[in-house]
Scaffold this active site. Sequence first.
Site: not given
Length: 325
Positions: A55, A60, A90, A123
Site C-alpha cells: 500500500d 507518501y 491513492k 485518499h
Amino acid sequence: MDNESVRIPEVVLVSSDGRKMPVLGMGTSASPLEGSDETKTAILQAIEIGHRHFDTATLYLTEEPLGEAISEALSRGLIKSRDELFVTSKLWCSDAHGDLVLPALKKSLRNLQLEYLDLYLIHWPVSSRSGTYEFPINKGDLLPMDFKSVWEAMQECQDLGLTKSIGVSNFSCKKLSNILAFAKIPPAVNQVEINPLWQQKKLREFCEANGIVLTAYAPLGTRGTIWGSNRVMENEVLREIATAKGKSVAQVCLRWAFEQGVCVVLKSFNKGRMKENLEILNWTLSEEESRMIGEIPQSRGCRGEDYISEKGPIKTIEELWDGEI
C-alpha cells in the site's frame, strides 16, 4: 509457524470481477513523509517473508522505492511475475478533480514502473487546490469534492485497465452513499482507521451490506504519526488478553481485526516485527476475549485537524467527512 512460507488469506473484491486481495498488506507511509533506501530494503524483506499486498500513495513519496523493490524482486527471483503482487496507491486531494485523476494515476504508474495498479483509492473525501502537495493541507486550499466527476474519472481508469479496482479511503457511510447513488462501478474498498479503540461498527455493517471491503490503517493506533498516540498499545484490556494468550498486544489487535473480517495494512520496516505481525493466522480469540475488546470505550486517533495546517485548523474529522467544506 514458518514465516518463510506463510500464505496470507485473500478476500474477493465484489466490484472487480472477483479479483482477490490479500487480507494483510504492508503499508509504506512513514513520518516524516519520505521515500528512502530503507523503504526499498524493507519491502524486499516483506516479499521474502510472504507479503504480496503493498500500500502506497502519491503523498507518501514511496511509489518510487516500491517500484524499485518490485523490479529487484523480479530480477532476484523472489517473485516470478508482477501479477503475484497486489499494489494499491491513492489519489491525493490536489489531484481529486475530474480532469486530473487519469494524469495522476499515470504519474503513479511511472513512479512505480508498472503498467497497472490492482487498486486505486481516493485518499480523502475532499479536494484541494491543484498543483499543491502540502501536508498538512492549508485550510485555504480546501475545496468541496465534485464526487460525480471524480468518481467517473476513477471508473474510466478501471475501464482503461490502468487499475484493476477502484475504491476510497476515509469515507463515512454518508459519503459512500453519495457515490453509490450514481456509481456504475461501486467502490471495491474503503480504507479507514480501525483498531480496538475505534472499531467503526456502523461503518463495518454498512460496507458489508453494500459489498465494500473495509481495510484498516492504524490497526495498532497512531504512534509514530504527526498526531501520535500510544493509547491502543497501552490499553489495559488488550494487555491483559495478550498476557493470557502469550501474544503481543500488536498480535491481539491484528487478530481482532482479522476476526472482524477486516483487511489490515501493517506498517513496520523491522523484519522481526514483520514476522510477528504475520503470526496471527493460526490461533483465535475466545468469545469472552472478543466481548472484552468489544466493550472498550471508543475514541478516534486520526482527527481532521491533524490533516489541516495551523493556518486554518478545523474542529473535527466530521467537518472533512460530512460537512460543507
